[in-house]
Enzyme design. Structure first.
Site, PDB file in Angstrom:
ATOM      1  N   CYS A 110       0.807  -1.227   0.000  1.00  0.00           N
ATOM      2  CA  CYS A 110       0.000   0.000   0.000  1.00  0.00           C
ATOM      3  C   CYS A 110       0.842   1.280   0.000  1.00  0.00           C
ATOM      4  CB  CYS A 110      -0.936   0.002   1.206  1.00  0.00           C
ATOM      5  SG  CYS A 110      -1.918  -1.482   1.329  1.00  0.00           S
ATOM      6  N   HIS A 245      -3.331   6.852   3.678  1.00  0.00           N
ATOM      7  CA  HIS A 245      -3.758   5.587   3.079  1.00  0.00           C
ATOM      8  C   HIS A 245      -5.166   5.263   3.593  1.00  0.00           C
ATOM      9  CE1 HIS A 245      -4.066   1.661   1.597  1.00  0.00           C
ATOM     10  NE2 HIS A 245      -3.790   1.022   2.721  1.00  0.00           N
ATOM     11  N   ASN A 275     -10.310   0.174   0.436  1.00  0.00           N
ATOM     12  CA  ASN A 275      -8.844   0.216   0.418  1.00  0.00           C
ATOM     13  C   ASN A 275      -8.360  -0.313  -0.936  1.00  0.00           C
ATOM     14  OD1 ASN A 275      -6.117  -0.330   0.715  1.00  0.00           O
ATOM     15  ND2 ASN A 275      -6.310  -1.321   2.712  1.00  0.00           N
TER      16      ASN A 275
HETATM   17  O1  UT7 Z   1      -3.753  -1.909   3.771  1.00  0.00           O
HETATM   18  C1  UT7 Z   1      -3.599  -2.655   4.946  1.00  0.00           C
HETATM   19  C2  UT7 Z   1      -4.685  -3.694   5.018  1.00  0.00           C
HETATM   20  N1  UT7 Z   1      -5.215  -4.083   6.286  1.00  0.00           N
HETATM   21  C3  UT7 Z   1      -5.781  -3.278   7.220  1.00  0.00           C
HETATM   22  O2  UT7 Z   1      -5.732  -2.089   7.176  1.00  0.00           O
HETATM   23  C4  UT7 Z   1      -6.509  -3.949   8.351  1.00  0.00           C
HETATM   24  C5  UT7 Z   1      -6.372  -3.218   9.663  1.00  0.00           C
HETATM   25  N2  UT7 Z   1      -7.316  -3.752  10.657  1.00  0.00           N
HETATM   26  C6  UT7 Z   1      -8.618  -3.364  10.666  1.00  0.00           C
HETATM   27  O3  UT7 Z   1      -9.028  -2.509   9.891  1.00  0.00           O
HETATM   28  C7  UT7 Z   1      -9.536  -3.987  11.705  1.00  0.00           C
HETATM   29  O4  UT7 Z   1      -8.766  -4.767  12.583  1.00  0.00           O
HETATM   30  C8  UT7 Z   1     -10.646  -4.857  11.037  1.00  0.00           C
HETATM   31  C9  UT7 Z   1     -11.634  -3.966  10.306  1.00  0.00           C
HETATM   32  C10 UT7 Z   1     -10.055  -5.856  10.065  1.00  0.00           C
HETATM   33  C11 UT7 Z   1     -11.400  -5.617  12.125  1.00  0.00           C
HETATM   34  O5  UT7 Z   1     -11.975  -4.712  13.052  1.00  0.00           O
HETATM   35  P1  UT7 Z   1     -11.894  -5.011  14.604  1.00  0.00           P
HETATM   36  O6  UT7 Z   1     -12.665  -3.978  15.286  1.00  0.00           O
HETATM   37  O7  UT7 Z   1     -10.436  -5.173  14.943  1.00  0.00           O
HETATM   38  O8  UT7 Z   1     -12.701  -6.395  14.723  1.00  0.00           O
HETATM   39  P2  UT7 Z   1     -12.174  -7.787  15.271  1.00  0.00           P
HETATM   40  O9  UT7 Z   1     -11.167  -8.366  14.332  1.00  0.00           O
HETATM   41  O10 UT7 Z   1     -11.786  -7.610  16.704  1.00  0.00           O
HETATM   42  O11 UT7 Z   1     -13.491  -8.658  15.196  1.00  0.00           O
HETATM   43  C12 UT7 Z   1     -14.599  -8.397  16.031  1.00  0.00           C
HETATM   44  C13 UT7 Z   1     -15.699  -9.388  15.640  1.00  0.00           C
HETATM   45  C14 UT7 Z   1     -15.222 -10.831  15.559  1.00  0.00           C
HETATM   46  O12 UT7 Z   1     -16.247 -11.640  16.078  1.00  0.00           O
HETATM   47  P3  UT7 Z   1     -16.145 -12.235  17.567  1.00  0.00           P
HETATM   48  O13 UT7 Z   1     -14.885 -13.048  17.590  1.00  0.00           O
HETATM   49  O14 UT7 Z   1     -16.089 -11.022  18.467  1.00  0.00           O
HETATM   50  O15 UT7 Z   1     -17.397 -13.030  17.698  1.00  0.00           O
HETATM   51  C15 UT7 Z   1     -15.094 -11.073  14.082  1.00  0.00           C
HETATM   52  O16 UT7 Z   1     -15.276 -12.442  13.722  1.00  0.00           O
HETATM   53  O17 UT7 Z   1     -16.222  -9.062  14.354  1.00  0.00           O
HETATM   54  C16 UT7 Z   1     -16.234 -10.248  13.545  1.00  0.00           C
HETATM   55  N3  UT7 Z   1     -16.077  -9.872  12.141  1.00  0.00           N
HETATM   56  C17 UT7 Z   1     -17.111  -9.505  11.381  1.00  0.00           C
HETATM   57  N4  UT7 Z   1     -18.439  -9.414  11.627  1.00  0.00           N
HETATM   58  C18 UT7 Z   1     -19.236  -9.001  10.625  1.00  0.00           C
HETATM   59  C19 UT7 Z   1     -14.932  -9.764  11.419  1.00  0.00           C
HETATM   60  N5  UT7 Z   1     -15.221  -9.348  10.174  1.00  0.00           N
HETATM   61  C20 UT7 Z   1     -16.566  -9.174  10.135  1.00  0.00           C
HETATM   62  C21 UT7 Z   1     -17.453  -8.751   9.119  1.00  0.00           C
HETATM   63  N6  UT7 Z   1     -18.756  -8.675   9.415  1.00  0.00           N
HETATM   64  N7  UT7 Z   1     -17.022  -8.389   7.884  1.00  0.00           N
END
Ligand code: UT7
Length: 321
Positions: A110, A245, A275
């Site tokens: 990125c 970004h 993104n």
């Molecule tokens: O260019 C670089 C590319 N990557 C990034 O920039 C990623 C950086 N990270 C992020 O943006 C965030 O960490 C995410 C958006 C990926 C995730 O957000 P979060 O607030 O850190 O959520 P989490 O990973 O802690 O997940 C919370 C819950 C989980 O469920 P449980 O375990 O609490 O039951 C996930 O399974 O949300 C669930 N989950 C979803 N639910 C609905 C994960 N993805 C989804 C989804 N829809 N798409």
């Protein structure tokens, strides 16, 4: 002698995929995606070629800069996935715009456009080039695991370009790497067809530890802003426009919070584009340039992080009316 931006362009695929569209085949919702990331929709390639979007954005940038193909001294393309391994996307663009300059692709995930800007600066400041075309194009939709709701909802496809010319504009740049082969990983097809390949193939899609990327991103964005400003003899308050970004609105907010910047200075298009990896800052620049947001003399700061893990920031003065 460094460079100034003489022209910009961008091109997005026709098809728009909303969060509700994703919820028809994934266990997700518009509410979850919007509140966790700021994304509402993204553009996705269907029957278009990434090459064609890259060429269209390059031609727009060249038209705006009044630059012919023959005038280009270097063509750089930031991409993780061109339509072909060879020719490179840069060579494909060179053919389409009638250029014979050295042309190559670079992959810094990125942060690719910022790496390209710094390479352009080195060529120009050493006298090897006067006019450089920088293109970025990403087909993220072809790299994702569309059953992994934690990653596939985040990305979109697109292309953008800028022409930079020798002159006063770039004020400072900083690039770095914090090597890590697990936090974001996207295997390619190396060895897949060789009868001698005995290494088990990884699943050919992006794997990501979102939480770890989040922590790295917030820290890296803040550090790169501070370092770039220090190198330019500026403070974060002196910057007129931030072009971060577009990975997650929460990452952007968290990394800029300590600088107490007026939020209207922070430009985003993540809601409509998601993104687009390296291409994000390029499309962001072109969209706001076309709206007339930037005035001559404004200071623009690009900041990005990505797989590798790479990060960087570049500060320029806008040098166009
Ligand atoms: O260019 C670089 C590319 N990557 C990034 O920039 C990623 C950086 N990270 C992020 O943006 C965030 O960490 C995410 C958006 C990926 C995730 O957000 P979060 O607030 O850190 O959520 P989490 O990973 O802690 O997940 C919370 C819950 C989980 O469920 P449980 O375990 O609490 O039951 C996930 O399974 O949300 C669930 N989950 C979803 N639910 C609905 C994960 N993805 C989804 C989804 N829809 N798409």
């Amino acid at each position: 002698m460094s460079f100034y931006i003489a022209g910009t362009g961008s091109a997005l695929p026709q098809k728009v995929v909303t969060n509700d569209d994703l919820a028809t085949f994934l266990d997700t919702s518009d509410e979850w995606i919007r509140t966790r990331t700021g994304i509402r929709s993204r553009h996705v390639l269907t029957d278009e070629r990434l090459d064609d979007l890259a060429i269209a954005s390059a031609k727009t940038a060249m038209g705006e800069a009044g630059a012919s193909g023959a005038e280009l001294d270097l063509i750089l393309c930031a991409t993780m996935r061109a339509d072909t391994f060879t020719p490179s996307l840069a060579c494909t663009v060179a053919e389409a715009v009638g250029a014979t300059a050295p042309a190559f692709d670079l992959n810094a995930a990125c942060v690719g456009v910022l790496y390209a800007m710094e390479i352009a600066d080195s060529f120009i400041s050493s006298g090897k080039a006067k006019t450089v075309l920088i293109v970025s194009a990403e087909a993220m939709s072809k790299l994702l695991d569309w059953t992994d709701r934690a990653s596939c909802v985040l990305f979109g496809d697109g292309a953008g370009a800028m022409v930079v010319r020798a002159g006063e504009g770039r004020l400072a740049g900083v690039l770095s790497t914090k090597p890590d082969s697990h936090v974001i990983r996207m295997p390619n097809i190396e060895g897949l067809n060789s009868p001698y390949n005995e290494i088990a193939q990884e699943k050919l899609a992006m794997h990501m530890d979102g939480g770890e990327v989040y922590k790295f991103a917030v820290n890296a964005m803040g550090r790169n802003i501070e370092e770039a400003c220090a190198r330019a003899g500026l403070t974060p308050a002196d910057i007129d426009w931030y072009l971060p970004h577009q990975a997650n609105l929460r990452i952007i907010d968290a990394s800029l919070k300590k600088f107490k910047i007026d939020k209207s200075k922070v430009l985003t298009n993540i809601a409509e584009c998601g993104n687009m990896s390296a291409t994000s800052v390029m499309v962001l620049l072109d969209q706001f340039a076309k709206k007339g947001t930037f005035k001559r003399g404004d200071k623009l700061l690009f900041v990005a992080f990505g797989g590798g893990l790479t990060s960087g920031a570049v500060i320029i003065t806008w040098n166009k009316d």
